[in-house]
Design an enzyme around this catalytic site. Structure first.
Site, PDB file in Angstrom:
ATOM      1  N   ARG A 169       0.807  -1.223   0.000  1.00 24.19           N
ATOM      2  CA  ARG A 169       0.000   0.000   0.000  1.00 24.19           C
ATOM      3  C   ARG A 169       0.844   1.278   0.000  1.00 24.19           C
ATOM      4  NH1 ARG A 169      -5.297  -1.016   0.372  1.00 24.19           N
ATOM      5  NH2 ARG A 169      -6.052  -2.840   1.507  1.00 24.19           N
ATOM      6  N   ASP A 175      -7.608   4.642  -5.149  1.00 25.17           N
ATOM      7  CA  ASP A 175      -6.422   5.392  -4.725  1.00 25.17           C
ATOM      8  C   ASP A 175      -5.211   5.047  -5.592  1.00 25.17           C
ATOM      9  OD1 ASP A 175      -7.479   6.960  -2.686  1.00 25.17           O
ATOM     10  OD2 ASP A 175      -7.235   5.393  -1.175  1.00 25.17           O
ATOM     11  N   ASP A 178     -14.204  -4.348  -3.255  1.00 28.53           N
ATOM     12  CA  ASP A 178     -15.201  -3.433  -2.694  1.00 28.53           C
ATOM     13  C   ASP A 178     -16.258  -3.000  -3.716  1.00 28.53           C
ATOM     14  OD1 ASP A 178     -13.490  -3.651  -0.605  1.00 28.53           O
ATOM     15  OD2 ASP A 178     -12.757  -1.588  -0.669  1.00 28.53           O
TER      16      ASP A 178
HETATM   17  P1  FBP Z   1      -8.511  -2.087  -1.822  1.00 28.43           P
HETATM   18  O1  FBP Z   1      -9.282  -0.823  -1.938  1.00 28.43           O
HETATM   19  O2  FBP Z   1      -7.065  -1.879  -1.743  1.00 28.43           O
HETATM   20  O3  FBP Z   1      -8.891  -3.066  -2.908  1.00 28.43           O
HETATM   21  O4  FBP Z   1      -8.961  -2.709  -0.432  1.00 28.43           O
HETATM   22  C1  FBP Z   1      -9.782  -3.774  -0.273  1.00 28.43           C
HETATM   23  C2  FBP Z   1      -9.956  -4.112   1.189  1.00 28.43           C
HETATM   24  O5  FBP Z   1     -10.183  -5.491   1.252  1.00 28.43           O
HETATM   25  C3  FBP Z   1     -11.078  -3.355   1.898  1.00 28.43           C
HETATM   26  O6  FBP Z   1     -12.345  -3.930   1.699  1.00 28.43           O
HETATM   27  C4  FBP Z   1     -10.636  -3.429   3.338  1.00 28.43           C
HETATM   28  O7  FBP Z   1     -11.192  -2.396   4.116  1.00 28.43           O
HETATM   29  C5  FBP Z   1      -9.147  -3.281   3.218  1.00 28.43           C
HETATM   30  O8  FBP Z   1      -8.800  -3.803   1.955  1.00 28.43           O
HETATM   31  C6  FBP Z   1      -8.382  -3.993   4.290  1.00 28.43           C
HETATM   32  O9  FBP Z   1      -7.045  -3.647   4.182  1.00 28.43           O
HETATM   33  P2  FBP Z   1      -5.818  -4.534   4.668  1.00 28.43           P
HETATM   34  O10 FBP Z   1      -5.650  -5.641   3.684  1.00 28.43           O
HETATM   35  O11 FBP Z   1      -4.676  -3.600   4.617  1.00 28.43           O
HETATM   36  O12 FBP Z   1      -6.156  -5.050   6.013  1.00 28.43           O
END
Ligand code: FBP
Length: 551
Positions: free
Chosen positions: A141, A172, A201
């Site tokens: 990220r 993003d 999402d």
């Molecule tokens: P993206 O927008 O990067 O596709 O995120 C998807 C997601 O699964 C969200 O639904 C969730 O809130 C987030 O990632 C969780 O993030 P992490 O994997 O960093 O715990």
């Protein structure tokens, strides 16, 4: 390495491509585009990539393209089908010219900056065809937002002879892709940047991007699990299951799962926001349904709760926005807050700098929830909604409400709860036929956008409820999806998130049926994703896209 029987058989699946991408393409330019909002500001910020036309590919005469070296990055949360995007790119650039090469940057955008990469050869690609996960190169990220990072990227791409970079990510990450495309164009680096719409999402969509990949598979996995829980509930008849579903701010996942499984309660964050429902009102609504079902002797049920809910409850929304501004990265208050070693002192400090109304809400929250709001932010500055235990917060509040109702004779049943959070379980599932085909097509299509010299475009494959052969492939300028939003306390150009619209066909379908589903047990059990078998079982797109496209 031992692989499962399913993985071994599934590796042989040849994803379907639209007819237009089968061998060579003819590029057809559409109208010039404008950003969805804030046109003057976006135009000023993206002088080289603003206003470009929409692109559609039609089947064309065989063309000679030079060999091209391409870099690929997986960015953000996992989504089923990422490996198929990469295998589609690989096959696409090899189709264009067999001498082309594909490099994968490791661990997300950070791999580009740190010069951490691997060449993706046919042997590597073959191991990952039609599999879930992002483990082929890993994801991350890291936000690409400093020119120093972009220049590090140029350095390694020049070294590897990379002419184009494909960023597979959500809103993003594609915003970052757009900024990078603009920078590379302004610097005359000759490096093209193409985005691919990823996220379970489902909130990266518009007229030209009908769905983000991964949404189909992830919601099918969650719906299978919800169906199983429903069947357990109706067998044991003793629990209310409060199920939180991933999806960040948008409730697309919850809505789709509700359409597939017909639970008793489905909360939609966007509706809560529009109707300005307070936490208390939401609790009253839920407790009312529990009481009505109990009156019919049904002391069980299933409630779906979107993970982003708290952000949409008016008093919580104001609180979160105050926290975002007060704790904006690098601000004096953030530094001060970070200096507290004790969470209690940290919370007291925060309560002291909030407005009186927000301080009241903040201090009324269980301390764990308050900590989750202040301590856990992602690198984009968003509250990490997936960490907030909204299902427990609501379960506790409904329990208290039912106690009060019992005292005055408004509730005569029992209320036992089980809590679940479905999120990570679905992000790396083996892609459904839909996602396997869609992702492969997105990747293959991206290779034509590169061959045609395009930059600042998102790979687009549309007409998705038709058979794959009839899908429409092309490109959408990323600037077309942008508007200005407040992030980290500053106005920034970003891709506009697609939230659930209350006048959309999927929401209207829920609204028309939910009262019945609340009281009469109408559960549907979708069962696991099927990869082989009758089309109506294996090749169904989501109910969301089906209803949206039927209008
Ligand atoms: P993206 O927008 O990067 O596709 O995120 C998807 C997601 O699964 C969200 O639904 C969730 O809130 C987030 O990632 C969780 O993030 P992490 O994997 O960093 O715990």
């Amino acid at each position: 390495m031992t692989i499962s029987a399913l993985q071994s058989e599934r590796a042989k699946y040849q994803p379907k491509l639209p007819n237009s991408l089968q061998s060579s393409v003819k590029l057809v330019e559409g109208k010039n585009t404008q950003s969805v909002a804030d046109q003057d500001e976006i135009k000023k910020l993206f002088p080289n990539t603003y206003g470009m036309p929409l692109i559609t590919f039609e089947a064309g005469e065989k063309k000679q393209y030079p060999a091209v070296n391409v870099g690929v990055i997986l960015s953000g949360g996992q989504a089923p089908g990422g490996h198929n995007v990469i295998s589609g790119i690989f096959d696409g650039i090899k189709n264009i010219n067999p001498e082309s090469k594909l490099y994968g940057f490791l661990g997300g955008p950070g791999g580009l900056v740190d010069h951490s990469y691997v060449e993706l050869t046919a042997t590597v690609i073959d191991e990952f065809r039609n599999t879930g996960g992002f483990d082929i190169i890993g994801s991350g990220r890291t936000k690409l937002e400093e020119t120093a990072q972009y220049d590090k990227g140029t350095e390694i791409m020049k070294e590897l002879g990379i002419k184009a970079l494909i960023i597979i990510g959500g809103d993003d990450s594609n915003t970052n892709a757009c900024v990078l495309a603009e920078y590379y164009a302004a610097q005359n680096t000759g490096i093209q940047v193409i985005g691919c719409p990823k996220t379970i999402d489902g909130d990266l969509k518009n007229d030209m991007i009908e769905t983000s990949f991964g949404f189909d598979t992830a919601t099918k996995v969650y719906s299978e699990l919800i169906g199983n829980v429903e069947r357990d509930a109706t067998s044991a008849k003793k629990y209310w299951h409060f199920i939180k579903l991933m999806g960040r701010s948008a409730s697309h996942i919850g809505l789709e799962c509700a359409l597939q499984t017909q639970p008793n309660i489905t909360l939609i964050s966007e509706e809560v926001e529009l109707k300005k429902q307070t936490l208390g009102e939401i609790v009253d609504y839920m407790a009312g349904i529990v009481a009505k079902r109990a009156a019919n002797g049904e002391n069980f049920g299933v409630a779906l709760i979107p993970e982003g809910l708290v952000e949409f409850v008016p008093e919580m929304k104001i609180l979160i926005s105050e926290l975002n501004d007060l704790l904006a990265e690098g601000s004096e208050t953030e530094q001060k807050f970070k200096s507290f070693t004790s969470k209690t002192e940290g919370r007291a400090f925060v309560a002291g700098i909030l407005s009186a109304e927000s301080a009241k809400v903040y201090t009324s929250l269980p301390s764990g929830i308050a900590d989750q709001l202040t301590l856990d932010r992602d690198p984009h500055g968003n509250v990490q909604v997936s960490l907030i235990e909204t299902e427990k917060l609501l379960g506790e509040m409904v329990k208290s409400k039912l106690k009060e109702m019992k005292k005055v004779g408004e509730f005569k049943g029992k209320f036992g709860t089980q809590y679940h959070f479905f999120g990570y379980e679905g992000r790396c599932a083996a892609p459904s036929n839909f996602d396997a085909d869609y992702c492969y097509s997105l990747g293959y299509n991206a290779s034509f956008l590169i061959a045609e010299g395009k930059t600042g475009y998102m790979s687009s494959v549309r007409n998705l409820t038709a058979p794959a052969a009839e899908w429409i492939a092309g490109g959408v300028p990323v600037t077309m999806m942008m508007n200005m939003e407040r992030r980290h306390g500053h106005m920034k150009p970003v891709i506009q998130k697609a939230l659930v619209e209350l006048d959309s066909a999927p929401f209207k379908f829920l609204a028309a049926n939910r009262e019945k589903w609340a009281i009469e047990t109408s559960f549907v059990y979708p069962g696991p994703i099927q990869y082989w078998g009758p089309t109506e079982v294996c090749d169904q797109p989501t109910k969301t896209i089906t209803l949206e496209r039927a209008k």
